[in-house]
Design a protein around this motif. Sequence first.
Motif, PDB file in Angstrom:
ATOM      1  N   SER A 106      -0.959   5.791 -13.991  1.00  0.00           N
ATOM      2  CA  SER A 106      -0.843   5.620 -12.600  1.00  0.00           C
ATOM      3  C   SER A 106      -0.286   7.495 -12.114  1.00  0.00           C
ATOM      4  O   SER A 106       0.011   7.993 -11.352  1.00  0.00           O
ATOM      5  N   SER A 109      -1.865  10.489 -12.650  1.00  0.00           N
ATOM      6  CA  SER A 109      -2.663  10.637 -11.554  1.00  0.00           C
ATOM      7  C   SER A 109      -2.694  11.061 -10.335  1.00  0.00           C
ATOM      8  O   SER A 109      -2.782  11.685 -10.169  1.00  0.00           O
ATOM      9  N   GLU A 110      -1.256   9.976 -10.168  1.00  0.00           N
ATOM     10  CA  GLU A 110      -0.499  10.720  -8.441  1.00  0.00           C
ATOM     11  C   GLU A 110      -0.264  11.682  -8.463  1.00  0.00           C
ATOM     12  O   GLU A 110      -0.474  12.537  -8.115  1.00  0.00           O
ATOM     13  N   ARG A 111      -0.078  12.148  -9.649  1.00  0.00           N
ATOM     14  CA  ARG A 111       0.572  13.599  -9.080  1.00  0.00           C
ATOM     15  C   ARG A 111      -0.523  14.759  -9.219  1.00  0.00           C
ATOM     16  O   ARG A 111      -0.690  15.280  -9.378  1.00  0.00           O
ATOM     17  N   SER A 114      -1.858  15.367  -6.257  1.00  0.00           N
ATOM     18  CA  SER A 114      -1.650  15.887  -4.857  1.00  0.00           C
ATOM     19  C   SER A 114      -1.725  18.034  -5.988  1.00  0.00           C
ATOM     20  O   SER A 114      -1.577  18.497  -4.679  1.00  0.00           O
ATOM     21  N   VAL A 153      -7.986   5.145  -3.348  1.00  0.00           N
ATOM     22  CA  VAL A 153      -7.254   6.070  -3.994  1.00  0.00           C
ATOM     23  C   VAL A 153      -6.844   7.205  -3.507  1.00  0.00           C
ATOM     24  O   VAL A 153      -5.507   8.009  -3.558  1.00  0.00           O
ATOM     25  N   THR A 156      -2.589   8.675  -0.261  1.00  0.00           N
ATOM     26  CA  THR A 156      -2.110   9.330   0.001  1.00  0.00           C
ATOM     27  C   THR A 156      -2.153  10.217   0.310  1.00  0.00           C
ATOM     28  O   THR A 156      -1.836  11.085   0.606  1.00  0.00           O
TER      29      THR A 156
END
Length: 191
Positions: A106, A109-111, A114, A153, A156
Amino acid sequence: MLKAIVTGAYSTGKSTLIRALGTELRKDGLKIVELPDLARSCPFPLNEAQTHSASLWLLTTQISREIEASRGTETIMLCDRGVPDILAHYGEHVQYEDDPWFTSVSPLSERWISTYDVVLFSQVDENIPIAVDGLRSEDPSYRRLLGARATEVLSTRADAVVLAHDPAERVHQAREAIWLALLWSRSSQSL
């Protein structure tokens, strides 16, 4: 290089938009690299049968393709699907917060999500039938669930552009979002 992604459930017109958008941006004099959907080359089961192995292969292959493409001389990278789609497919089979694999990937993936300068979200249109091609699930409820997971997903990314269903309007929206991001990037660099 500006990086744009077209993301969302399958059979929502993402690949069609990428092709049309690439054509328009080339007419504008921009150099484009298009990264096609890589699911067709995945050696593991997909859709309802997607496993940790498939998700890891898709995630690492997508990221490495984007890194490699970023070394080119093009102005814009257009990604047909990508990390958000991979997570949405995987997330349809697990409860995110209870899955150790998801918890471990996670942060990466989140980074990575972005790093997309422009996020174009293609919503499910019930009037567009699912393309029967031997890869996509033919279950309309599964496609709807993936659309909902994709929304989660992307939660953000308040800057995600939700695309209209009309093909011409989608190209216009996407082209405008990319040009705005290019102009913003260029003005920021000149400060």
